[in-house]
Scaffold this motif. Structure first.
Motif: not given
Length: 136
Positions: A118-129
């Protein structure tokens, strides 16, 4: 042979802290985002994420599930292993326990941030890369 309990990952955050809160819950590779959670601290966001994870778990129909997150404080307080030292934490814990009374998690489990889907998903959402395969 019995199946292992369903793992439900949760994470909450806010920017700035305090600030606008958001949460993510991941179950079976499916990400659920929760926005418009109001303004609060990172601790408030983690508690809201835990409560949303409980709702998603209860709606899944699985009787055995673990709630997995990276906030030692919230997991410790929710499980009763740590005291709730603030009125806000006591309020959050009361709401969580009331909601869990009908179908509680088998276990609340801490994991390191880098393992929290879930933390990884939030981080990717903020900065998709770069997108690798489109899933978690």
């Amino acid at each position: 042979m019995s199946r292992p309990p369903l793992k439900i990952y949760f994470d909450g955050g806010c920017r700035p802290n305090p600030g606008r809160m958001e949460a993510a819950v991941v179950v079976r590779g499916q990400v659920h985002f929760f926005d418009d959670l109001g303004v609060g601290s990172s601790s408030d966001a983690e508690w809201l994420a835990l409560c949303h994870a409980l709702e998603v778990a209860q709606a899944s129909g699985e009787p055995l599930f673990d709630l997995v997150g990276d906030s030692r404080g919230v997991i410790g307080q929710a499980s009763g292993a740590m005291p709730c030292r603030t009125p806000a934490a006591r309020l959050h814990r009361g709401r969580f326990l009331a909601a869990a009374s009908t179908l509680p998690p088998r276990r609340l489990r801490w994991i390191p941030r880098q393992q929290n889907l879930a933390g990884i998903a939030l981080a990717r959402r903020r900065d998709p890369g770069p997108v690798r395969n489109g899933s978690l």
